[in-house]
Design a protein around this motif. Structure first.
Motif, short mmCIF file in Angstrom:
data_model
loop_
_atom_site.label_atom_id
_atom_site.label_comp_id
_atom_site.label_asym_id
_atom_site.label_seq_id
_atom_site.Cartn_x
_atom_site.Cartn_y
_atom_site.Cartn_z
N THR A 294 -24.23 69.91 61.92
CA THR A 294 -24.08 71.34 62.18
C THR A 294 -24.24 72.15 60.91
OG1 THR A 294 -21.71 71.15 61.89
CG2 THR A 294 -22.55 71.00 64.13
N ALA A 295 -24.44 71.46 59.80
CA ALA A 295 -24.44 72.17 58.52
C ALA A 295 -25.61 73.14 58.39
CB ALA A 295 -24.47 71.19 57.37
N PHE A 296 -26.73 72.84 59.05
CA PHE A 296 -27.89 73.73 58.90
C PHE A 296 -28.02 74.69 60.06
CE2 PHE A 296 -29.73 69.91 56.65
CZ PHE A 296 -29.31 70.38 55.43
N LYS A 297 -27.03 74.66 60.94
CA LYS A 297 -27.17 75.41 62.18
C LYS A 297 -26.66 76.82 62.03
CE LYS A 297 -27.04 73.23 66.63
NZ LYS A 297 -26.14 72.40 67.39
N ILE A 298 -27.29 77.70 62.74
CA ILE A 298 -26.76 79.05 62.84
C ILE A 298 -26.17 79.17 64.24
CG2 ILE A 298 -27.33 81.49 62.85
CD1 ILE A 298 -29.70 80.65 60.97
N GLU A 299 -24.93 79.58 64.30
CA GLU A 299 -24.25 79.65 65.59
C GLU A 299 -24.92 80.68 66.48
OE1 GLU A 299 -21.88 77.74 66.59
OE2 GLU A 299 -21.62 76.71 64.67
N GLN A 300 -25.00 80.34 67.76
CA GLN A 300 -25.52 81.31 68.71
C GLN A 300 -24.42 82.32 69.02
OE1 GLN A 300 -26.92 79.35 72.16
NE2 GLN A 300 -29.04 79.37 71.46
N ALA A 301 -24.68 83.55 68.73
CA ALA A 301 -23.68 84.57 69.00
C ALA A 301 -23.87 85.08 70.42
CB ALA A 301 -23.83 85.71 68.01
N PRO A 302 -22.82 85.02 71.25
CA PRO A 302 -22.98 85.52 72.61
C PRO A 302 -23.13 87.04 72.61
CG PRO A 302 -20.71 84.87 72.20
CD PRO A 302 -21.48 84.51 70.97
N VAL A 303 -24.13 87.52 73.31
CA VAL A 303 -24.37 88.96 73.36
C VAL A 303 -24.14 89.43 74.80
CG1 VAL A 303 -26.09 90.77 73.04
CG2 VAL A 303 -26.04 88.82 71.50
N ASP A 304 -23.37 90.49 74.94
CA ASP A 304 -23.08 91.02 76.27
C ASP A 304 -24.27 91.87 76.72
OD1 ASP A 304 -21.77 91.56 78.53
OD2 ASP A 304 -20.52 93.16 77.69
N THR A 305 -24.97 91.40 77.75
CA THR A 305 -26.18 92.12 78.17
C THR A 305 -25.97 92.87 79.48
OG1 THR A 305 -26.90 90.09 79.21
CG2 THR A 305 -27.79 90.55 77.03
N LYS A 306 -24.71 93.04 79.87
CA LYS A 306 -24.44 93.63 81.19
C LYS A 306 -24.94 95.09 81.27
CE LYS A 306 -20.26 91.93 81.71
NZ LYS A 306 -18.85 92.10 81.99
N ASP A 307 -24.52 95.88 80.28
CA ASP A 307 -24.83 97.31 80.39
C ASP A 307 -25.89 97.72 79.37
OD1 ASP A 307 -23.16 96.68 78.39
OD2 ASP A 307 -21.95 98.51 78.50
N VAL A 308 -26.78 96.78 79.06
CA VAL A 308 -27.79 97.08 78.07
C VAL A 308 -28.74 98.16 78.58
CG1 VAL A 308 -29.88 96.15 77.02
CG2 VAL A 308 -27.75 94.94 76.77
N GLN A 309 -29.09 98.02 79.86
CA GLN A 309 -30.06 98.97 80.39
C GLN A 309 -29.51 100.40 80.39
OE1 GLN A 309 -32.09 97.54 83.73
NE2 GLN A 309 -33.60 99.17 83.61
N GLU A 310 -28.25 100.50 80.85
CA GLU A 310 -27.65 101.84 80.88
C GLU A 310 -27.57 102.42 79.48
OE1 GLU A 310 -24.45 100.14 83.36
OE2 GLU A 310 -26.45 99.39 83.81
N GLN A 311 -27.19 101.50 78.54
CA GLN A 311 -27.06 101.97 77.16
C GLN A 311 -28.39 102.47 76.63
OE1 GLN A 311 -25.49 99.23 74.35
NE2 GLN A 311 -23.38 99.65 74.90
N ALA A 312 -29.40 101.67 76.91
CA ALA A 312 -30.73 102.04 76.42
C ALA A 312 -31.16 103.38 77.01
CB ALA A 312 -31.73 100.95 76.80
N GLU A 313 -30.88 103.55 78.30
CA GLU A 313 -31.27 104.80 78.96
C GLU A 313 -30.52 105.97 78.35
OE1 GLU A 313 -30.64 104.13 83.07
OE2 GLU A 313 -32.41 102.84 83.20
N GLU A 314 -29.24 105.69 78.08
CA GLU A 314 -28.41 106.75 77.50
C GLU A 314 -28.96 107.19 76.15
OE1 GLU A 314 -23.84 107.06 76.26
OE2 GLU A 314 -24.25 105.68 77.91
N ILE A 315 -29.31 106.17 75.35
CA ILE A 315 -29.83 106.47 74.01
C ILE A 315 -31.12 107.27 74.11
CG2 ILE A 315 -30.88 105.44 71.96
CD1 ILE A 315 -28.81 103.11 72.42
N ILE A 316 -31.97 106.85 75.03
CA ILE A 316 -33.25 107.55 75.17
C ILE A 316 -33.02 108.97 75.65
CG2 ILE A 316 -35.38 107.62 76.55
CD1 ILE A 316 -35.21 104.49 76.45
N ALA A 317 -32.04 109.13 76.56
CA ALA A 317 -31.77 110.46 77.10
C ALA A 317 -31.24 111.39 76.02
CB ALA A 317 -30.77 110.34 78.23
N LYS A 318 -30.43 110.82 75.14
CA LYS A 318 -29.80 111.67 74.12
C LYS A 318 -30.74 111.99 72.97
CE LYS A 318 -24.95 110.58 74.84
NZ LYS A 318 -23.89 109.70 74.41
#
Lengths: 439, 263
Positions: A294-318
């Motif tokens: 595991t010494a050369f490994k980079i841990e997989q960071a869990p990313v919450d993708t549930k509200d990504v679309q809404e967030q993206a839309e919000e950012i674009i709207a603003k």
């Protein structure tokens, strides 16, 4: 390569730890390290692991003429090898003292205890007997080689099958494994070595010393015993005085340890037998544990993708749409021109640059008003849908607009067609189209 | 010779595509500028502004038109930064140390010979260390170093086929943390890959262990770690966790640390 020297601080720490009855790997004084036995796909091949010490045992046989003074006895031959693979301190082609000592101890433990019935290895008295050769290769040295070697040797011998032979008159027939099942050796008992390390002139005693403990010990006592509590060999080295009580206590511990190890060996042999009978997979490849580095490994960071679309839309709207860019080349003075946005051109005249800024401001204002219009369109749901439309147009614009805008470009009588300019025109085109869509 | 044969067969592939993947000894890697298809562009680029030099790190050798892999491991690349045109190297899982100039290592003094000490660093040859290479040492004022002591120092000479030389001072003559390591504590060996991971900035392993209790730690690039905590037990725990974390996932490690914290 020379052996790594032992530093004063290691020595001091180890002795202190032993005084406090602590061992490096968290064992108790009388504990063995984990013992693992795995078998190869061939008969008579095994790897014994004692902690990190690994020994490979391989038994082979050959028909030879017996020694004249023992005409009816087969020959047993042991060969232990210390290759540089086991430890950089072992040099190839030289027989260190340790090797001679281990080989002799092994012979005394296994041959002189008559654990193998050598008479049964005789085919024709005085003419043909089996020579059984046990090769032991140290794959890794992490202390207590003799215990691991004795276990590897006896396990390999127990696992080994020699080809069947038959004698009819003068004729000796050797059968291949396909013709007749190979026969196991007849083994009377299983002698196993157990080592004891003594520290501080025999005050402290450890079973199964690791390599570091071996380097600071004062003396070593090896007892070979079978499960019937018969001592096969006993050897004390290192020149320490042992009391009668100590030796007796050691032999008692040996009895317990040998019983445990014998049970483990028998279980391993039975398991292997069962797997072979069922036709399952056997061999080292099946039994090697799968360790991941595991010494050369980079841990997989869990990313919450549930509200990504809404967030993206919000950012674009603003966000404000990017500012309008001048697509036409601006001629500052004769010989210098500027195309598109970028750093302010200091070559041009002062008034010209001011004018450019003004134009920029105007361009920026326009989209804001568009945004306001959007907000005014009452219903929230309608608004979001509008915004969605908007985003789609934005993302698609780059490709479509080239087609739409091309005539405009030509209208402006532009002669230069550098790739940079093209992209800029695309951008502006996108803007214009978007405006049209929102209106 | 073998590698050349592979290259002739067209077995070479672009270095860029292999980044982060396992490479084997003998493999040939083509650098972007050397690919045949880009020959035209390369010639044009040669006239342009000079980029920094591309550095070929451990596990790789220059050969033919590109790089030859000499070790098994993961191919790594660091993009061009200030003054350098990027570095390629191989991250391999090994325990044998090869001295590198500038590395900080832990050595064991094996002999005192006149005005130099012989220091074992785990390389093929022992390093030499002058008694004047300690902070404040003069011809009269010799440092107190005994055979078997631990030294934390830095290589100033590390060449092929030559005896490496260590010092325990930096360029301004200050110890800067180097010198003889105390008589207590415990020394053990781990793989070089683990050491590099531990030495990385903001290493999670060290941070996790730091929650337990205070302890001293010296990491040598040669795979040696020296630990000292208040008690023998605590030192042993730190040493064992560090040794074991090479094969543990982050979650397993956190569980172990939590378990130790409970006791």
């Amino acid at each position: 390569m020379k052996e790594t020297p032992l530093s004063n601080c290691e020595k001091r720490f180890l002795l202190k730890a032993i005084e406090e009855r602590k061992r490096l790997d968290g064992r108790e004084c009388y504990d063995y390290r984990n013992l693992r036995i795995s078998f190869g796909s061939d008969y008579g091949c095994c790897i014994v692991e004692l902690g990190k010490t690994r020994i490979l045992g391989q038994v082979s046989c050959e028909l030879v003429t017996p020694k004249p003074n023992r005409a009816t006895e087969g020959i047993l031959f042991f060969n232990l090898e210390l290759s540089p693979m086991a430890s950089p301190a072992f040099e190839p082609g030289r027989q260190p003292e340790l090797l001679v000592k281990l080989n002799r101890l092994l012979e005394r433990c296994l041959r002189n205890s008559k654990c193998i019935d050598t008479e049964s290895l005789c085919v024709v008295a005085g003419e043909k007997v089996w020579q059984i050769r046990v090769d032991l290769h140290v794959l890794n040295h992490n202390g207590n080689l003799i215990d691991a070697a004795s276990i590897a040797a006896i396990v390999a011998l127990c696992h080994f099958r020699r080809p069947d032979v038959s004698v009819q008159g003068e004729e000796v027939t050797l059968y291949t494994p396909e013709e007749r099942d190979p026969v196991p050796l007849s083994i009377h008992h299983m002698p196993i070595c157990v080592s004891f390390a003594f520290f501080q002139q025999g005050t402290f005693l450890l079973v199964d010393p690791s390599e570091q403990e071996e380097r600071v010990m004062d003396g070593l006592l090896v007892i070979a015993m079978n499960k019937h509590r018969e001592i096969c060999t006993i050897q004390s080295s290192g020149g320490i005085m042992l009391l009668k009580d100590q030796v007796l206590r050691c032999s008692k511990i040996t009895g317990v340890k040998v019983a445990e190890i014998t049970a483990l060996i028998q279980k391993a042999l039975e398991n292997d037998q069962k797997v072979r009978k069922e036709g399952g997979k056997c061999g080292f490849a099946e039994s090697v544990p799968n360790q991941r580095i595991t010494a050369f490994k980079i841990e997989q960071a869990p990313v919450d993708t549930k509200d990504v679309q809404e967030q993206a839309e919000e950012i674009i709207a603003k966000a404000f749409p990017p500012s309008e860019v001048m697509a036409t080349p601006v001629l500052w003075t004769s010989g210098t021109a500027q195309i598109g946005e970028g750093l302010e051109n200091s070559w041009g005249d002062f008034e010209g640059s001011e004018r450019e800024e003004e134009e920029d401001e105007i361009a920026q204002d326009e989209p804001i008003t568009v945004e306001d219009q959007n907000l005014e369109t009452g219903d929230a749901s309608v608004r979001t849908r509008n915004q969605k439309d908007e985003t789609i147009v934005l993302s698609d614009s780059e490709e479509e607009d080239v087609v739409i805008l091309e005539p405009e470009v030509t209208n402006k009588n532009r002669t230069e067609t550098s790739p940079k300019q093209d992209t800029i025109s695309k951008k502006t085109g996108g803007k214009k189209k978007k405006k049209r869509a929102t209106k | 010779m073998l590698a050349r044969a592979v290259m002739a067969d067209g077995g070479a592939c672009e270095a860029q595509k292999r980044i982060g993947r396992v490479v084997m000894p003998g493999e040939a890697l083509l650098l972007p500028g050397h690919a045949e298809a880009d020959g035209e562009r390369l010639r044009l680029a040669a006239n342009g502004p000079q980029k920094g030099r591309l550095v070929c790190g451990p596990g790789l050798r220059r050969g033919g038109e590109g790089l030859l892999v000499t070790k098994c491991g993961l191919l790594r690349y660091r993009g061009p930064g200030s003054g350098s045109g990027g570095v390629y190297w191989v991250d391999s899982q090994q325990r044998r140390y090869v001295p590198v100039k500038g590395d900080h290592v832990i050595g064991i003094v094996t002999a005192k010979a006149g005005d130099i000490f012989k220091v074992d660093v785990g390389g093929s040859e022992q390093a030499s260390l002058s008694y004047l290479a300690f902070e404040g040492a003069t011809k009269r004022n010799r440092p107190n170093v005994q055979v078997g002591d631990l030294i934390y120092g830095q290589f100033i000479i590390a060449n092929k086929d030559m005896e490496p030389e260590m010092v325990c001072i930096d360029s301004s003559g200050r110890a800067n943390g180097m010198g003889v390591i105390g008589q207590d504590g415990f020394l053990f060996k781990v793989s070089l890959g683990l050491i590099r991971k531990l030495l990385a900035p903001d290493c999670e392993i060290i941070q996790d262990l730091g929650q337990l209790y205070p302890f001293e730690l010296v990491l040598g690039m040669n795979g040696r770690i020296w630990v000292k905590a208040k008690t023998i037990q605590q030192t042993l725990i730190v040493a064992n966790v560090l040794e074991a974390c090479e094969h543990m996932t982050a979650e397993q490690r956190k569980q172990v640390v939590a378990k130790v914290l409970e006791n």
